[in-house]
Design an enzyme around this catalytic site. Sequence first.
Site, PDB file in Angstrom:
ATOM      1  CB  SER A  62      -0.950   0.028   1.187  1.00 11.77           C
ATOM      2  OG  SER A  62      -2.000  -0.869   0.943  1.00 11.77           O
ATOM      3  CB  ALA A 121     -11.766 -14.996   4.423  1.00 11.89           C
ATOM      4  CE1 TYR A 159      -6.359  -0.742   3.202  1.00  9.11           C
ATOM      5  CE2 TYR A 159      -5.350   1.331   3.854  1.00  9.11           C
ATOM      6  CZ  TYR A 159      -5.320   0.159   3.128  1.00  9.11           C
ATOM      7  OH  TYR A 159      -4.237  -0.115   2.333  1.00  9.11           O
ATOM      8  CB  THR A 303       0.171  -5.637   4.523  1.00  2.00           C
ATOM      9  OG1 THR A 303       0.479  -4.890   5.698  1.00  2.00           O
ATOM     10  CG2 THR A 303       0.104  -7.114   4.841  1.00  2.00           C
TER      11      THR A 303
HETATM   12  C1  LIG Z   1      -2.827  -2.714   5.480  1.00  3.97           C
HETATM   13  C2  LIG Z   1      -1.974  -2.255   4.335  1.00  3.97           C
HETATM   14  N1  LIG Z   1      -2.659  -2.474   3.105  1.00  3.97           N
HETATM   15  C3  LIG Z   1      -1.980  -2.854   1.997  1.00  3.97           C
HETATM   16  O1  LIG Z   1      -0.769  -2.800   1.930  1.00  3.97           O
HETATM   17  C4  LIG Z   1      -2.819  -3.601   0.970  1.00  3.97           C
HETATM   18  C5  LIG Z   1      -2.244  -3.517  -0.402  1.00  3.97           C
HETATM   19  N2  LIG Z   1      -2.834  -4.964   1.435  1.00  3.97           N
HETATM   20  C6  LIG Z   1      -3.941  -5.497   2.005  1.00  3.97           C
HETATM   21  O2  LIG Z   1      -5.016  -4.962   1.993  1.00  3.97           O
HETATM   22  C7  LIG Z   1      -3.743  -6.846   2.680  1.00  3.97           C
HETATM   23  C8  LIG Z   1      -4.218  -8.002   1.787  1.00  3.97           C
HETATM   24  C9  LIG Z   1      -4.071  -9.313   2.562  1.00  3.97           C
HETATM   25  C10 LIG Z   1      -2.617  -9.618   2.877  1.00  3.97           C
HETATM   26  C11 LIG Z   1      -2.429 -10.942   3.629  1.00  3.97           C
HETATM   27  N3  LIG Z   1      -3.359 -11.105   4.733  1.00  3.97           N
HETATM   28  C12 LIG Z   1      -4.265 -12.127   4.759  1.00  3.97           C
HETATM   29  O3  LIG Z   1      -4.379 -12.913   3.858  1.00  3.97           O
HETATM   30  C13 LIG Z   1      -5.136 -12.174   5.990  1.00  3.97           C
HETATM   31  N4  LIG Z   1      -6.035 -13.315   5.970  1.00  3.97           N
HETATM   32  C14 LIG Z   1      -1.019 -10.906   4.181  1.00  3.97           C
HETATM   33  O4  LIG Z   1      -0.857 -10.559   5.380  1.00  3.97           O
HETATM   34  O5  LIG Z   1      -0.082 -11.160   3.397  1.00  3.97           O
HETATM   35  C15 LIG Z   1      -1.654  -0.817   4.620  1.00  3.97           C
HETATM   36  O6  LIG Z   1      -2.338   0.065   4.086  1.00  3.97           O
HETATM   37  O7  LIG Z   1      -0.764  -0.602   5.412  1.00  3.97           O
END
Ligand SMILES: C[C@@H](NC(=O)[C@@H](C)NC(=O)CCCC[C@H](NC(=O)C[NH3+])C(=O)[O-])C(=O)O
Length: 351
Positions: A62, A121, A159, A303
């Site tokens: 992100s 999920a 978010y 993430t």
């Molecule tokens: C929160 C973060 N957001 C991002 O970077 C975006 C691009 N990533 C996500 O929304 C996480 C997707 C799941 C990752 C997976 N999690 C799962 O699969 C959970 N069941 C993982 O942790 O790799 C931000 O803004 O800081």
Amino acid sequence: PSVPAPDMEGVTAALDSAMAEGAPGAMARFTGPSGVESRTVGVRDRTSGAPMDIHARFRIGSVSKTFSTVVLLQLVEEGRLELDAPVNRYLPGLLPDDRITVRHLLTHRSGLADYTDAMFADTVPGFEAVRNRVFSYQELVDLSLSEPRTTEPGVAYKYSNANFVVVGMLIEKLTGRPVSDAYERRIFKPLKLRGTSYVHPDTRIKGLHVRGYLHPDAAGDPLVDSTEQTVSWAQSAGAVISSPADLNTFTGALMRGRLLSPAMLEEMTTVTPTDATDTRFYGLGLRRYDLSCGTRVFGHTGTVQGFYTYAFSTRDGRRSLSAVANTSNHGAANTALGGTLEAAFCGKKPA
Ligand SMILES: C[C@@H](NC(=O)[C@@H](C)NC(=O)CCCC[C@H](NC(=O)C[NH3+])C(=O)[O-])C(=O)O
């Protein structure tokens, strides 16, 4: 005014604790008035045992949202769209509510559901199901619209990756070019970010890079090498690849006003609270963390499967820190990595 020197022992301790929490490796790079300090721990590749390398590239997740925001705000400065206009004015019929504005997207106040919650999920099956898939922007928006809205437009911070998928659609509609061209022309080339790229839907991280390892949901299950993927489920919300040096250059240049006018930068850094604590805020595609020493840092976290990233700078752009750990789906490792911010920007704790 003099600023505290970074506590690099504290940075190393935070990297070590990220490893203790299960990251195969981690690294951090601080750029400040006295120059650059880098620290690496562990490995960038568990199979070869190759050590973590400060020059290696990785998926920034992100933090990509801040790159997309810079492009969109440059288009606002050029009069191509207005922040407080309905998204539907530029993408007719896309959203079911004309009250959703461009600003609502950039502040996560649109109410568009985050389709990744359902998509991931079950972490590993969810990842395996999409790692080689290519989605259109429209498919991702449709996934979001298949779920209820999370708030009335503008009412609350919720978010959602969907917001920055629509930002990518706006950029492509208004420029008539793929979003990668806008990143290249407006950010990567001017700042000479030679380690930064947007290669969607290519699954590879070219050149010297960090391999990412996804923690499974079930404790004790083996780590999953998640390095190769399209990141098509995120695109303009999370598919940029970069390096520690390039991220520091980017956040520092942004805060120094190299990418946006002072007025627009002021708009971008005007924040609202994101949660109950009074230390975390969100502006336009930008997080603000208020650190224990009173220093406010601006940037973003990331993430993506196998990679946790922090990329932050002080408001004057004189001090920047980027940190990455090559694991994800493991909150304790992410929190540990976040400890690099306090060490780097607040310096040694008084004895
Ligand atoms: C929160 C973060 N957001 C991002 O970077 C975006 C691009 N990533 C996500 O929304 C996480 C997707 C799941 C990752 C997976 N999690 C799962 O699969 C959970 N069941 C993982 O942790 O790799 C931000 O803004 O800081």
